[in-house]
Design a protein around this motif. Structure first.
Motif, PDB file in Angstrom:
ATOM      1  N   ARG A 104       0.839  -1.214   0.000  1.00 61.87           N
ATOM      2  CA  ARG A 104       0.000   0.000   0.000  1.00 61.87           C
ATOM      3  C   ARG A 104       0.866   1.255   0.000  1.00 61.87           C
ATOM      4  O   ARG A 104       0.594   2.201  -0.729  1.00 61.87           O
ATOM      5  N   ARG A 105       1.893   1.239   0.836  1.00 64.01           N
ATOM      6  CA  ARG A 105       2.776   2.404   0.918  1.00 64.01           C
ATOM      7  C   ARG A 105       3.522   2.627  -0.402  1.00 64.01           C
ATOM      8  O   ARG A 105       3.625   3.748  -0.902  1.00 64.01           O
ATOM      9  N   ALA A 106       4.017   1.550  -0.994  1.00 64.52           N
ATOM     10  CA  ALA A 106       4.736   1.663  -2.268  1.00 64.52           C
ATOM     11  C   ALA A 106       3.799   2.134  -3.374  1.00 64.52           C
ATOM     12  O   ALA A 106       4.152   3.012  -4.172  1.00 64.52           O
ATOM     13  N   PHE A 107       2.591   1.576  -3.420  1.00 60.71           N
ATOM     14  CA  PHE A 107       1.628   1.970  -4.447  1.00 60.71           C
ATOM     15  C   PHE A 107       1.201   3.424  -4.262  1.00 60.71           C
ATOM     16  O   PHE A 107       1.043   4.166  -5.238  1.00 60.71           O
ATOM     17  N   THR A 108       1.046   3.850  -3.020  1.00 58.12           N
ATOM     18  CA  THR A 108       0.703   5.250  -2.748  1.00 58.12           C
ATOM     19  C   THR A 108       1.799   6.169  -3.280  1.00 58.12           C
ATOM     20  O   THR A 108       1.507   7.209  -3.880  1.00 58.12           O
ATOM     21  N   GLY A 109       3.060   5.795  -3.088  1.00 54.97           N
ATOM     22  CA  GLY A 109       4.164   6.590  -3.634  1.00 54.97           C
ATOM     23  C   GLY A 109       4.117   6.649  -5.149  1.00 54.97           C
ATOM     24  O   GLY A 109       4.328   7.696  -5.754  1.00 54.97           O
ATOM     25  N   PHE A 110       3.817   5.515  -5.772  1.00 57.53           N
ATOM     26  CA  PHE A 110       3.712   5.447  -7.236  1.00 57.53           C
ATOM     27  C   PHE A 110       2.589   6.357  -7.728  1.00 57.53           C
ATOM     28  O   PHE A 110       2.779   7.165  -8.637  1.00 57.53           O
ATOM     29  N   VAL A 111       1.422   6.258  -7.098  1.00 57.64           N
ATOM     30  CA  VAL A 111       0.272   7.073  -7.504  1.00 57.64           C
ATOM     31  C   VAL A 111       0.547   8.555  -7.234  1.00 57.64           C
ATOM     32  O   VAL A 111       0.184   9.414  -8.047  1.00 57.64           O
ATOM     33  N   ALA A 112       1.200   8.863  -6.123  1.00 55.99           N
ATOM     34  CA  ALA A 112       1.538  10.260  -5.828  1.00 55.99           C
ATOM     35  C   ALA A 112       2.437  10.830  -6.921  1.00 55.99           C
ATOM     36  O   ALA A 112       2.267  11.980  -7.344  1.00 55.99           O
ATOM     37  N   GLY A 113       3.377  10.023  -7.404  1.00 54.52           N
ATOM     38  CA  GLY A 113       4.239  10.475  -8.505  1.00 54.52           C
ATOM     39  C   GLY A 113       3.446  10.734  -9.771  1.00 54.52           C
ATOM     40  O   GLY A 113       3.686  11.709 -10.483  1.00 54.52           O
ATOM     41  N   LEU A 114       2.470   9.877 -10.066  1.00 53.53           N
ATOM     42  CA  LEU A 114       1.602  10.094 -11.230  1.00 53.53           C
ATOM     43  C   LEU A 114       0.805  11.390 -11.080  1.00 53.53           C
ATOM     44  O   LEU A 114       0.675  12.168 -12.030  1.00 53.53           O
ATOM     45  N   LEU A 115       0.243  11.597  -9.894  1.00 53.03           N
ATOM     46  CA  LEU A 115      -0.538  12.812  -9.652  1.00 53.03           C
ATOM     47  C   LEU A 115       0.313  14.064  -9.831  1.00 53.03           C
ATOM     48  O   LEU A 115      -0.133  15.049 -10.438  1.00 53.03           O
ATOM     49  N   GLN A 116       1.526  14.036  -9.334  1.00 54.37           N
ATOM     50  CA  GLN A 116       2.400  15.200  -9.469  1.00 54.37           C
ATOM     51  C   GLN A 116       2.772  15.437 -10.932  1.00 54.37           C
ATOM     52  O   GLN A 116       2.796  16.580 -11.394  1.00 54.37           O
ATOM     53  N   ALA A 117       3.037  14.372 -11.676  1.00 48.71           N
ATOM     54  CA  ALA A 117       3.342  14.526 -13.101  1.00 48.71           C
ATOM     55  C   ALA A 117       2.131  15.087 -13.846  1.00 48.71           C
ATOM     56  O   ALA A 117       2.266  15.974 -14.705  1.00 48.71           O
ATOM     57  N   PHE A 118       0.941  14.598 -13.522  1.00 51.74           N
ATOM     58  CA  PHE A 118      -0.270  15.090 -14.183  1.00 51.74           C
ATOM     59  C   PHE A 118      -0.529  16.546 -13.794  1.00 51.74           C
ATOM     60  O   PHE A 118      -0.900  17.365 -14.654  1.00 51.74           O
ATOM     61  N   ASP A 119      -0.331  16.885 -12.537  1.00 49.24           N
ATOM     62  CA  ASP A 119      -0.493  18.283 -12.104  1.00 49.24           C
ATOM     63  C   ASP A 119       0.425  19.209 -12.901  1.00 49.24           C
ATOM     64  O   ASP A 119       0.011  20.290 -13.337  1.00 49.24           O
ATOM     65  N   ARG A 120       1.684  18.801 -13.087  1.00 46.82           N
ATOM     66  CA  ARG A 120       2.615  19.635 -13.865  1.00 46.82           C
ATOM     67  C   ARG A 120       2.122  19.783 -15.307  1.00 46.82           C
ATOM     68  O   ARG A 120       2.251  20.843 -15.907  1.00 46.82           O
ATOM     69  N   TYR A 121       1.550  18.720 -15.857  1.00 44.90           N
ATOM     70  CA  TYR A 121       1.057  18.748 -17.235  1.00 44.90           C
ATOM     71  C   TYR A 121      -0.108  19.728 -17.388  1.00 44.90           C
ATOM     72  O   TYR A 121      -0.146  20.513 -18.329  1.00 44.90           O
ATOM     73  N   VAL A 122      -1.070  19.708 -16.482  1.00 42.86           N
ATOM     74  CA  VAL A 122      -2.274  20.542 -16.635  1.00 42.86           C
ATOM     75  C   VAL A 122      -2.147  21.914 -15.987  1.00 42.86           C
ATOM     76  O   VAL A 122      -2.991  22.785 -16.209  1.00 42.86           O
ATOM     77  N   GLU A 123      -1.095  22.137 -15.219  1.00 41.03           N
ATOM     78  CA  GLU A 123      -0.959  23.334 -14.397  1.00 41.03           C
ATOM     79  C   GLU A 123      -1.087  24.653 -15.148  1.00 41.03           C
ATOM     80  O   GLU A 123      -1.750  25.567 -14.690  1.00 41.03           O
ATOM     81  N   ASP A 124      -0.474  24.785 -16.309  1.00 45.29           N
ATOM     82  CA  ASP A 124      -0.480  26.092 -16.978  1.00 45.29           C
ATOM     83  C   ASP A 124      -1.732  26.352 -17.807  1.00 45.29           C
ATOM     84  O   ASP A 124      -1.874  27.419 -18.406  1.00 45.29           O
ATOM     85  N   GLY A 125      -2.639  25.402 -17.856  1.00 44.48           N
ATOM     86  CA  GLY A 125      -3.899  25.617 -18.560  1.00 44.48           C
ATOM     87  C   GLY A 125      -3.856  25.346 -20.049  1.00 44.48           C
ATOM     88  O   GLY A 125      -4.877  25.462 -20.727  1.00 44.48           O
ATOM     89  N   SER A 126      -2.703  24.974 -20.606  1.00 41.03           N
ATOM     90  CA  SER A 126      -2.614  24.748 -22.056  1.00 41.03           C
ATOM     91  C   SER A 126      -2.749  23.273 -22.431  1.00 41.03           C
ATOM     92  O   SER A 126      -2.638  22.929 -23.605  1.00 41.03           O
ATOM     93  N   ALA A 127      -2.982  22.419 -21.451  1.00 44.76           N
ATOM     94  CA  ALA A 127      -3.089  20.982 -21.728  1.00 44.76           C
ATOM     95  C   ALA A 127      -4.297  20.706 -22.621  1.00 44.76           C
ATOM     96  O   ALA A 127      -5.374  21.263 -22.435  1.00 44.76           O
ATOM     97  N   ASP A 128      -4.082  19.875 -23.609  1.00 41.22           N
ATOM     98  CA  ASP A 128      -5.152  19.426 -24.506  1.00 41.22           C
ATOM     99  C   ASP A 128      -4.947  17.926 -24.659  1.00 41.22           C
ATOM    100  O   ASP A 128      -4.089  17.480 -25.426  1.00 41.22           O
ATOM    101  N   LEU A 129      -5.724  17.164 -23.897  1.00 40.26           N
ATOM    102  CA  LEU A 129      -5.499  15.726 -23.847  1.00 40.26           C
ATOM    103  C   LEU A 129      -5.593  15.070 -25.214  1.00 40.26           C
ATOM    104  O   LEU A 129      -4.790  14.194 -25.546  1.00 40.26           O
ATOM    105  N   LYS A 130      -6.537  15.492 -26.035  1.00 37.29           N
ATOM    106  CA  LYS A 130      -6.677  14.895 -27.366  1.00 37.29           C
ATOM    107  C   LYS A 130      -5.457  15.221 -28.229  1.00 37.29           C
ATOM    108  O   LYS A 130      -4.851  14.340 -28.816  1.00 37.29           O
ATOM    109  N   ARG A 131      -5.109  16.501 -28.305  1.00 34.83           N
ATOM    110  CA  ARG A 131      -3.947  16.918 -29.108  1.00 34.83           C
ATOM    111  C   ARG A 131      -2.670  16.247 -28.635  1.00 34.83           C
ATOM    112  O   ARG A 131      -1.839  15.810 -29.437  1.00 34.83           O
ATOM    113  N   ASP A 132      -2.504  16.166 -27.318  1.00 39.51           N
ATOM    114  CA  ASP A 132      -1.266  15.665 -26.740  1.00 39.51           C
ATOM    115  C   ASP A 132      -1.205  14.142 -26.655  1.00 39.51           C
ATOM    116  O   ASP A 132      -0.171  13.591 -26.294  1.00 39.51           O
TER     117      ASP A 132
END
Length: 180
Positions: free
Chosen positions: A97-125
């Motif tokens: 559980r702890r290891a998976f939580t770390g993995f998911v937290a890393g995904l969330l942080q990467a996704f946050d960086r991707y959408v943060e500036d408002g220019s993310a376009d999931l279809k285009r990207d």
């Protein structure tokens, strides 16, 4: 029982972000990594990079003197980033559980960086997140995993080039225990 040293090393949330930053054959200095992970304080970043380098997960590919110190450029040693079957089987449910939580937290942080500036376009990207249920016996699962590994290995061999954009692919496969 504590999780394996490899799992502790690799699945720590800050170190996982550093590893994700270097995926794809990238070679970066600690300052360049920090430029992509501005939410991590510099002292924390340098400490975790040093931990990964000491463990052999990061390899120093270049060194150059800079203002009385040495600037190192690092590359990820991908084969040193997995937890072997013996270590995985020795982990407790809480360790997983702890290891998976770390993995998911890393995904969330990467996704946050991707959408943060408002220019993310999931279809285009070509970005996305989806889930589907598959009914597979053990042999069918092994066949699917082998095909996916082959396809991913072929794409992972690509380096930077004209029109290419670095993309992170993460997979999670969870059996539900339900049988058909």
């Amino acid at each position: 029982m504590a999780p394996s040293k490899s799992a502790d090393l690799i699945l720590h949330p800050v170190r996982l972000q550093i590893l994700q930053t270097l995926l794809g054959g990238r070679e970066l200095t600690t300052a360049e990594i920090g430029g992509e992970l501005p939410e991590i304080p510099a002292a924390t970043l340098y400490r975790h990079v040093a931990t990964l380098a000491k463990a052999g997960v990061l390899e120093v590919v270049r060194e150059r003197p800079v203002r009385g110190t040495t600037e190192r450029t690092y590359r990820l040693e991908l084969e040193r980033t997995s937890v072997d079957e013996n270590e995985l089987s020795a982990m407790t449910p809480e360790d997983h559980r702890r290891a998976f939580t770390g993995f998911v937290a890393g995904l969330l942080q990467a996704f946050d960086r991707y959408v943060e500036d408002g220019s993310a376009d999931l279809k285009r990207d070509g970005a996305g997140y989806r889930q589907t249920a598959l009914w597979l016996d053990d042999e069918e699962l092994a066949d699917l995993v082998a095909k996916m590994q082959g396809a991913i290995a072929g794409a992972a061999a690509n380096g930077p080039g004209e029109g290419r954009r670095r993309r992170i692919l993460s997979t999670v496969l969870i059996p539900t225990g339900q049988e058909g």
